[in-house]
Scaffold this motif. Sequence first.
Motif, mmCIF file in Angstrom:
data_model
loop_
_atom_site.group_PDB
_atom_site.id
_atom_site.type_symbol
_atom_site.label_atom_id
_atom_site.label_comp_id
_atom_site.label_asym_id
_atom_site.label_seq_id
_atom_site.Cartn_x
_atom_site.Cartn_y
_atom_site.Cartn_z
ATOM 1 N N ILE A 79 -4.452 -5.315 -2.143
ATOM 2 C CA ILE A 79 -5.717 -6.045 -2.127
ATOM 3 C C ILE A 79 -5.471 -7.545 -1.993
ATOM 4 O O ILE A 79 -6.126 -8.226 -1.191
ATOM 5 N N LYS A 80 -4.515 -8.058 -2.747
ATOM 6 C CA LYS A 80 -4.202 -9.491 -2.710
ATOM 7 C C LYS A 80 -3.871 -9.951 -1.296
ATOM 8 O O LYS A 80 -4.401 -10.959 -0.809
ATOM 9 N N PHE A 140 -8.402 -0.208 -7.631
ATOM 10 C CA PHE A 140 -7.735 1.089 -7.603
ATOM 11 C C PHE A 140 -7.493 1.502 -6.158
ATOM 12 O O PHE A 140 -7.736 0.728 -5.233
ATOM 13 N N MET A 141 -7.030 2.706 -5.966
ATOM 14 C CA MET A 141 -6.705 3.201 -4.638
ATOM 15 C C MET A 141 -7.878 3.094 -3.659
ATOM 16 O O MET A 141 -7.680 2.625 -2.530
ATOM 17 N N PRO A 142 -9.102 3.487 -4.023
ATOM 18 C CA PRO A 142 -10.199 3.367 -3.058
ATOM 19 C C PRO A 142 -10.441 1.921 -2.607
ATOM 20 O O PRO A 142 -10.719 1.668 -1.431
ATOM 21 N N GLU A 143 -10.323 0.978 -3.527
ATOM 22 C CA GLU A 143 -10.491 -0.431 -3.168
ATOM 23 C C GLU A 143 -9.354 -0.914 -2.270
ATOM 24 O O GLU A 143 -9.568 -1.703 -1.354
ATOM 25 N N ALA A 144 -8.151 -0.442 -2.546
ATOM 26 C CA ALA A 144 -7.006 -0.814 -1.714
ATOM 27 C C ALA A 144 -7.158 -0.255 -0.299
ATOM 28 O O ALA A 144 -6.866 -0.942 0.685
ATOM 29 N N ILE A 145 -7.624 0.977 -0.186
ATOM 30 C CA ILE A 145 -7.825 1.577 1.134
ATOM 31 C C ILE A 145 -8.872 0.785 1.914
ATOM 32 O O ILE A 145 -8.670 0.449 3.085
ATOM 33 N N LEU A 146 -9.985 0.483 1.266
ATOM 34 C CA LEU A 146 -11.028 -0.287 1.945
ATOM 35 C C LEU A 146 -10.518 -1.662 2.342
ATOM 36 O O LEU A 146 -10.738 -2.110 3.471
ATOM 37 N N PHE A 204 0.834 -1.203 0.000
ATOM 38 C CA PHE A 204 0.000 0.000 0.000
ATOM 39 C C PHE A 204 0.869 1.253 0.000
ATOM 40 O O PHE A 204 0.638 2.183 -0.779
ATOM 41 N N TYR A 205 1.874 1.282 0.851
ATOM 42 C CA TYR A 205 2.728 2.470 0.955
ATOM 43 C C TYR A 205 3.659 2.628 -0.243
ATOM 44 O O TYR A 205 4.246 3.686 -0.428
ATOM 45 N N MET A 206 3.726 1.583 -1.083
ATOM 46 C CA MET A 206 4.479 1.680 -2.336
ATOM 47 C C MET A 206 3.540 1.939 -3.519
ATOM 48 O O MET A 206 3.965 1.887 -4.670
ATOM 49 N N SER A 207 2.267 2.186 -3.233
ATOM 50 C CA SER A 207 1.234 2.450 -4.249
ATOM 51 C C SER A 207 0.978 1.260 -5.171
ATOM 52 O O SER A 207 0.556 1.424 -6.311
#
Length: 141
Positions: free
Chosen positions: A63-64, A116-122, A54-57
């Motif tokens: 997600i995985k 995308f980013m929103p899915e990763a944050i969730l 996550f912190y590496m974008s």
Amino acid sequence: MTEGYSLPDKVKMSVSTEREALERIGRNVEVIGLLYNAGLSNVAMDLAESLRRFYMSDYEGTIKFARKVVEGMKKLVEEGKVSIASENRLKLLHDYLSKAYQLISNFGEHSGTYGFMPEAILSKDIALSACRYVISYLESL
């Protein structure tokens, strides 16, 4: 700091923002330590990898590994290693983890979708909160 000098407002705001970000990261990393202390090293490693990505974008990677974390929490509930006073709450927790796993799976590339980013944050937030909650009710492993 020498008396009579003050930091410009922009510097103060920047330092405050950085401090808050580091505190958030610290709270997330704390969960990894709690998992290790509970004997859940595989889940801890998956959470560490999810956060690192996550912190590496790398949102697909986030997600995985968040999905793997949720799967690990669900497995603990299924194996009866989580003690919650109410059987109904335990069933609801299992249902929640099952649905969360399904949702996160829908974000990942293996299902033909893209996260995308929103899915990763969730996904990250679900994994972290599930770990915090389940750890508080773990029986001795």
